[in-house]
Design a protein around this motif. Structure first.
Motif, short mmCIF file in Angstrom:
data_model
loop_
_atom_site.label_atom_id
_atom_site.label_comp_id
_atom_site.label_asym_id
_atom_site.label_seq_id
_atom_site.Cartn_x
_atom_site.Cartn_y
_atom_site.Cartn_z
N ARG A 129 5.42 1.62 -11.17
CA ARG A 129 4.26 1.11 -11.92
C ARG A 129 2.93 1.63 -11.40
O ARG A 129 1.88 1.37 -12.01
N GLU A 130 2.93 2.33 -10.24
CA GLU A 130 1.68 2.92 -9.75
C GLU A 130 1.18 3.91 -10.80
O GLU A 130 1.93 4.79 -11.24
N ARG A 131 -0.06 3.80 -11.20
CA ARG A 131 -0.59 4.55 -12.34
C ARG A 131 -0.35 6.06 -12.25
O ARG A 131 0.17 6.67 -13.17
N GLU B 22 0.19 10.70 -0.63
CA GLU B 22 -0.85 9.71 -0.36
C GLU B 22 -0.72 8.51 -1.29
O GLU B 22 -0.91 7.36 -0.88
N GLN B 23 -0.36 8.75 -2.56
CA GLN B 23 -0.20 7.65 -3.52
C GLN B 23 0.97 6.76 -3.10
O GLN B 23 0.88 5.53 -3.21
N GLY C 149 0.76 2.88 -2.21
CA GLY C 149 1.60 1.94 -2.95
C GLY C 149 2.46 1.08 -2.04
O GLY C 149 2.63 -0.12 -2.26
N VAL C 150 3.01 1.69 -0.99
CA VAL C 150 3.81 0.94 -0.02
C VAL C 150 2.96 -0.10 0.68
O VAL C 150 3.38 -1.26 0.85
N ARG C 151 1.75 0.27 1.11
CA ARG C 151 0.85 -0.70 1.76
C ARG C 151 0.57 -1.88 0.82
O ARG C 151 0.63 -3.04 1.23
N ALA C 152 0.29 -1.59 -0.44
CA ALA C 152 -0.01 -2.64 -1.41
C ALA C 152 1.22 -3.53 -1.64
O ALA C 152 1.10 -4.76 -1.72
N TRP C 153 2.39 -2.93 -1.73
CA TRP C 153 3.62 -3.71 -1.92
C TRP C 153 3.87 -4.64 -0.74
O TRP C 153 4.20 -5.81 -0.91
N ARG C 154 3.69 -4.13 0.48
CA ARG C 154 3.91 -4.95 1.68
C ARG C 154 2.93 -6.13 1.70
O ARG C 154 3.31 -7.25 2.03
#
Length: 116
Positions: free
Chosen positions: A28-30, A83-84, A88-93
């Motif tokens: 879902r990451e744009r 980088e994306q 995305g991983v940081r945001a998910w965590r």
């Protein structure tokens, strides 16, 4: 050989549910979603049989998420996708920490030249 894939490996108590949730989050990451829609990126789950040092992996989820770039533009897109994925991983965590008890699993994000 240019990197054409990003390997995402969940460690330390990750469940199959964590793997599925992170894969869905990345889909879902744009920017990643746009590359998937254009056919330039595939996001796959793969059996992960080794840890980062090439050692047999202990019991656990045993799945990696592979983001594989397709086509001639793959090397040019790699840094942007890498980088994306890290973002995305940081945001998910952070999100998982907010919605579930306990610490989220550690996640390793690394280039992988052997995407296929």
């Amino acid at each position: 050989m240019a990197n054409t894939a990003v390997r995402v490996r969940l460690t330390r108590g990750a469940s199959e549910g964590d793997v599925a949730a992170l894969k869905a989050w990345l889909e879902r990451e744009r920017k990643l979603e746009a590359l998937r829609s254009s056919g330039e990126l595939e996001i796959q789950e793969r059996a992960g049989t080794q840890d980062g040092q090439g050692q047999a992996r202990p019991m656990g989820a045993g799945l990696d998420i592979m983001l594989v770039l397709i086509g001639a533009a793959a090397p040019k897109l790699f840094d942007e996708v890498y980088e994306q994925v890290k973002s995305g991983v940081r945001a998910w965590r952070e999100n998982r920490r907010d919605v579930e008890n306990g610490e989220p699993p550690e996640v390793e994000v690394a280039p992988d030249g052997d995407g296929r």
